[in-house]
Design a protein around this motif. Structure first.
Motif, PDB file in Angstrom:
ATOM      1  N   SER A  38       0.846  -1.193   0.000  1.00 52.84           N
ATOM      2  CA  SER A  38       0.000   0.000   0.000  1.00 52.84           C
ATOM      3  C   SER A  38       0.884   1.246   0.000  1.00 52.84           C
ATOM      4  N   GLU A 113      -7.295   3.855  -2.651  1.00 53.87           N
ATOM      5  CA  GLU A 113      -6.810   2.575  -3.166  1.00 53.87           C
ATOM      6  C   GLU A 113      -7.137   1.395  -2.247  1.00 53.87           C
ATOM      7  N   SER A 114      -7.750   1.667  -1.085  1.00 59.71           N
ATOM      8  CA  SER A 114      -8.004   0.566  -0.144  1.00 59.71           C
ATOM      9  C   SER A 114      -9.486   0.268   0.060  1.00 59.71           C
TER      10      SER A 114
END
Length: 203
Positions: A38, A113-114
């Motif tokens: 991440s 993005e998560s």
């Protein structure tokens, strides 16, 4: 005669391999022996984690350990390793390595993005590992909020959603209340994050 070549199976990584990942600010986790990387957290993510961790630390007693980004091994061979944004434990710190037991609470702060990872993948993984409470926090300034899940019969059931200047209250893993707005807003957050003083009914 034709000779057929077979490729050697890819080696599954373990937490020992994480010792050799670059110190570049990114978060390196493992899923079935494969890296799950991440980006470094954004400033708003840092603000939410700090404020929530500080508030939880004030609300709990000394029996609990509040950890920001603690490493947790989800299986015995160290090939499945997650790093929640915050977690609450009621056990001793490990002598070495990472936590091997489920925390009482895992918290993930959503970033662009998560979204799928936090709402689906980690939700499934934490439930399978036996984490009793799971919070997902959306730090968007125009819709900051929290969703609380509790483990029932091996799956998470949604308990509540709280947004903006509403007061979020829960009894697990210990009694705590806070206003999601003050996880992100500028201003006197320490004074206001707990919400209005509760009316005790006494003069």
């Amino acid at each position: 005669m034709t000779i057929r070549r077979t490729e050697a199976p890819e080696r599954r990584l373990t937490v020992d391999d994480l010792e050799h990942t670059p110190d570049d600010g990114r978060r390196y986790e493992l899923v079935d022996g494969r890296l799950d990387v991440s980006p470094a957290p954004k400033p708003i993510h840092m603000r939410v984690a700090y404020r929530l961790g500080s508030h939880l630390g004030v609300a709990c007693d000394d029996a609990f350990e509040i950890g920001e980004a603690p490493g947790i091994n989800l299986n015995a061979d160290g090939t499945h390793h997650r790093i929640p944004d915050l977690a609450v434990f009621d056990c001793e710190l490990p002598d070495e390595g990472y936590f091997q037991v489920p925390p009482l609470l895992a918290v993930e702060i959503v970033s662009p993005e998560s979204v799928f990872r936090d709402n689906h993948t980690k939700r499934r993984e934490y439930a399978a590992f036996g984490v009793p409470s799971y919070w997902i926090i959306n730090p968007l300034a125009d819709k900051v909020g929290i969703v609380e899940f509790r483990l029932e019969d091996g799956q998470y059931q949604e308990v509540t959603q709280t947004y903006g200047e509403e007061v979020f209250e829960t009894e697990l893993p210990f009694p705590v209340r806070f206003v999601p707005h003050w996880l992100v807003a500028n201003g006197p957050w320490r004074k206001n994050i707990g919400g209005p003083a509760e009316d005790t009914g006494t003069e």
